[in-house]
Design a protein around this motif. Structure first.
Motif, PDB file in Angstrom:
ATOM      1  N   TRP A  64     -38.899 -62.851  63.117  1.00 39.17           N
ATOM      2  CA  TRP A  64     -37.685 -62.195  63.608  1.00 39.17           C
ATOM      3  C   TRP A  64     -36.551 -63.203  63.804  1.00 39.17           C
ATOM      4  CZ3 TRP A  64     -34.798 -62.653  68.132  1.00 39.17           C
ATOM      5  CH2 TRP A  64     -33.787 -61.691  68.264  1.00 39.17           C
ATOM      6  N   LYS A  65     -36.907 -64.375  64.367  1.00 43.64           N
ATOM      7  CA  LYS A  65     -35.879 -65.404  64.589  1.00 43.64           C
ATOM      8  C   LYS A  65     -35.278 -65.847  63.259  1.00 43.64           C
ATOM      9  CE  LYS A  65     -38.164 -67.889  67.900  1.00 43.64           C
ATOM     10  NZ  LYS A  65     -38.395 -68.940  68.895  1.00 43.64           N
ATOM     11  N   ARG A  67     -35.037 -64.050  60.637  1.00 40.42           N
ATOM     12  CA  ARG A  67     -34.220 -62.920  60.178  1.00 40.42           C
ATOM     13  C   ARG A  67     -32.874 -62.902  60.905  1.00 40.42           C
ATOM     14  NH1 ARG A  67     -36.840 -57.439  58.227  1.00 40.42           N
ATOM     15  NH2 ARG A  67     -35.055 -56.067  58.258  1.00 40.42           N
ATOM     16  N   LEU A  68     -32.909 -63.245  62.189  1.00 41.71           N
ATOM     17  CA  LEU A  68     -31.672 -63.289  62.978  1.00 41.71           C
ATOM     18  C   LEU A  68     -30.725 -64.356  62.424  1.00 41.71           C
ATOM     19  CD1 LEU A  68     -30.168 -62.295  65.570  1.00 41.71           C
ATOM     20  CD2 LEU A  68     -31.256 -64.186  66.776  1.00 41.71           C
TER      21      LEU A  68
END
Lengths: 179, 197
Positions: A64-65, A67-68
């Protein structure tokens, strides 16, 4: 055959009143459809009850990080493109305005040329007049002021120049900090 | 929300990514589960869950602290999944191994594990045949034990609409069960079972 309200009672999560329970029980003894529905719902309901929570593959937070970060980069890229497009738009607008102006200038080019020549001649005339004034005033001024005064003025100017240079050098040099 | 979670939330609202990551680690399983149950595919569920947290992070300033954080997250996830399904137009069910069952039950023998997995695939197949909103209501009721009011708030439905959808979904599931002829091997006693049984 109308299976209401029995179907509603079959799927109810609330406890049924005794009377309804009895009526439903009697109906189920006669009705194959509702009995089949009851059995089927019992099966799927049990499966739903015991179905566990499914978790993602480990490393979800790390992915997720990443992707952020990608999303932030995309946004910055988009903002840069918007800025570039805006600047291009403004530049195009200015270019069009300049072209319009240039077109107007070309149509009256003789007037513009004469105007510029007139300006240059005027500037030259002013410079010549200033030269004449200076050539008559400066010698008079020099004779009026005595020689020692001139020496003092030049000495003071030299001293101030040296002082100014020293301060300037001091300001530019790296400062040593003593703790 | 616990005190730690509140603290993380306040920090995350100020832009602290690490604080939000702690929240993410707390809620990744329920969000992923909802996405998986809605979409029926592990990869799509991962994508949807990631997107849910991105939207939550970017929209933290709009989060109403009066509302439970989990409900807000699940609402984002549910709406995203419903949109994805509508775009897809074709309901797909992946028969690949279910991504991860947490906690993996090591007390089950190989036969019981196989039966359990088969059962779960059957549940997933049944869910895939429901309408998107009906499916979401069933998932929220069975996996998250949400009340009718909470489901209504999450799916933007009235309580009576939620009850109606759940009733319709249960009937449809029962009829699908009859058509499939599948015999569930689940043995545990239920607590949502009708007292008419």
């Amino acid at each position: 055959m109308n299976h209401q309200p029995f179907e509603t009672w079959l799927f109810s999560e609330e406890p049924l009143p005794l009377e309804h329970n009895r009526t439903l029980h009697e109906h189920l003894q006669e009705c194959d459809h509702c009995r089949q529905l009851q059995s089927a719902w019992r099966g799927i309901n049990q499966s739903l009850q015991v179905a566990p929570m499914v978790a993602p593959v480990s490393g979800f937070a790390t992915r997720w990080k990443a992707r952020l970060i990608e999303q932030k980069k995309e946004r910055q890229k988009k903002q840069s493109l918007i800025l570039l497009a805006s600047m291009f738009g403004i530049a195009s607008l200015l270019l069009i305005m300049l072209l319009v102006l240039a077109t107007q200038m070309l149509s009256s080019s003789e007037e513009i040329l004469f105007g510029w020549i007139y300006r240059l001649v005027t500037v030259y005339a002013y410079l010549e007049a200033a030269k004449v004034v200076a050539s008559s005033l400066v010698p008079t001024f020099i004779r009026f002021v005595p020689l020692p005064v001139w020496v003092l003025i030049l000495g003071a100017l030299s001293m101030f120049s040296v002082l100014w240079l020293a301060i300037y050098k001091q300001l530019l040099s790296p400062q040593k900090v003593i703790l | 929300m616990s005190e730690n979670e509140l603290e993380w939330l306040h920090k995350a609202q100020k832009g602290d990514v690490e604080a939000f990551t702690h929240l993410l680690e707390t809620y990744e399983k329920p969000v992923f589960n909802l996405c998986y149950r809605m979409l029926g595919d592990g990869y799509e569920a991962e994508d949807a869950a990631q997107e849910t947290f991105l939207r939550a992070y970017n929209g933290l300033n709009r989060y109403d602290t009066q509302r439970p954080f989990s409900s807000w997250l699940l609402s984002i996830a549910a709406h995203y999944c419903i949109d994805q399904i509508r775009r897809r137009r074709i309901t797909t069910v992946s028969y690949d191994e279910i991504p991860y069952l947490d906690p993996p039950d090591r007390t089950l023998g190989p036969e019981a594990s196989f039966v359990r997995e088969e059962d779960q695939q059957h549940v997933q197949k049944m869910l895939a045949n429901l309408g998107t909103q009906d499916r979401a209501a069933v998932i929220m009721r069975y996996w998250y034990d949400m009340s009718y009011e909470e489901i209504g708030e999450t799916l933007l439905l009235t309580v009576s609409a939620v009850k109606s959808r759940l009733h319709r979904a249960k009937k449809e599931l029962a009829q699908l069960q009859i058509q499939s002829g599948y015999q569930s091997a689940s043995l545990e006693r239920t607590h949502h079972e009708s007292p008419a049984f």
